[in-house]
Design a protein around this motif. Structure first.
Motif, PDB file in Angstrom:
ATOM      1  N   GLN A   6     -11.537 -12.283  -6.803  1.00 44.50           N
ATOM      2  CA  GLN A   6     -12.184 -11.722  -5.627  1.00 44.50           C
ATOM      3  C   GLN A   6     -12.509 -10.258  -5.854  1.00 44.50           C
ATOM      4  N   PRO A   7     -13.533  -9.757  -5.145  1.00 38.21           N
ATOM      5  CA  PRO A   7     -13.719  -8.307  -5.141  1.00 38.21           C
ATOM      6  C   PRO A   7     -12.441  -7.668  -4.612  1.00 38.21           C
ATOM      7  N   SER A   8     -12.121  -6.521  -5.120  1.00 35.85           N
ATOM      8  CA  SER A   8     -10.836  -5.927  -4.786  1.00 35.85           C
ATOM      9  C   SER A   8     -10.977  -4.728  -3.873  1.00 35.85           C
ATOM     10  N   GLN A   9      -9.915  -4.513  -3.105  1.00 33.74           N
ATOM     11  CA  GLN A   9      -9.813  -3.320  -2.283  1.00 33.74           C
ATOM     12  C   GLN A   9      -8.880  -2.303  -2.920  1.00 33.74           C
ATOM     13  N   LEU A  10      -8.646  -2.435  -4.229  1.00 34.92           N
ATOM     14  CA  LEU A  10      -7.810  -1.479  -4.944  1.00 34.92           C
ATOM     15  C   LEU A  10      -8.384  -0.083  -4.777  1.00 34.92           C
ATOM     16  N   ASP A  11      -7.515   0.887  -4.559  1.00 36.80           N
ATOM     17  CA  ASP A  11      -7.923   2.281  -4.435  1.00 36.80           C
ATOM     18  C   ASP A  11      -8.891   2.618  -5.576  1.00 36.80           C
ATOM     19  N   PRO A  12     -10.084   3.109  -5.266  1.00 37.55           N
ATOM     20  CA  PRO A  12     -11.083   3.393  -6.301  1.00 37.55           C
ATOM     21  C   PRO A  12     -10.592   4.379  -7.369  1.00 37.55           C
ATOM     22  N   GLU A  13      -9.718   5.303  -6.990  1.00 33.85           N
ATOM     23  CA  GLU A  13      -9.193   6.249  -7.980  1.00 33.85           C
ATOM     24  C   GLU A  13      -8.307   5.544  -9.005  1.00 33.85           C
ATOM     25  N   ILE A  14      -7.523   4.586  -8.549  1.00 32.84           N
ATOM     26  CA  ILE A  14      -6.700   3.795  -9.479  1.00 32.84           C
ATOM     27  C   ILE A  14      -7.597   2.900 -10.315  1.00 32.84           C
ATOM     28  N   ALA A  15      -8.540   2.230  -9.678  1.00 38.17           N
ATOM     29  CA  ALA A  15      -9.450   1.330 -10.390  1.00 38.17           C
ATOM     30  C   ALA A  15     -10.217   2.071 -11.480  1.00 38.17           C
TER      31      ALA A  15
END
Length: 121
Positions: A6-15
């Protein structure tokens, strides 16, 4: 369980920091938080990491079943997440957990109990 990524909601800075393999995954070494015992190696994509960080339960991507799995949902051998860290290259995740029961699908405490190789040969 979800059978496709799935598309993720991971923090963009971590990603942005993660260095993934060609398959979009990073290895996740799982360790008992208080003893340092290495329990298992799993694989995470951005969404599995996001779920691990937000739920407090270790979540992995199963390469063989092609689905997310939360450790312990079927076995009862739960991993309560205590901390998550990236290594210096941001290409491996260290998940420190409080393991309830066996970590290995074989029923062993760790995935590294059964086949210790001899040294000096």
């Amino acid at each position: 369980m979800t059978t496709s990524r799935q598309p993720s909601q991971l923090d963009p800075e971590i990603a942005a920091r993660l260095k993934r393999g060609a398959d979009g995954l990073v290895p996740a070494v799982t360790q008992q938080y208080d003893t340092g015992e290495v329990l298992m190696l799993g694989w995470m994509d951005d969404e599995a990491l996001h779920r691990t960080l937000t739920t407090g339960r270790a979540t992995y991507w199963s390469r063989s079943r092609r689905e997310y799995w939360v450790k312990g949902d079927t076995s009862g051998h739960v991993q309560h997440v205590k901390s998550v860290a990236l290594d210096c290259d941001a290409d491996t995740v260290l998940v420190r957990v409080d393991q309830v029961g066996a970590a290995c699908h074989t029923g062993d405490r760790t995935c590294f109990d059964a086949d210790v190789l001899p040294l000096g040969q």
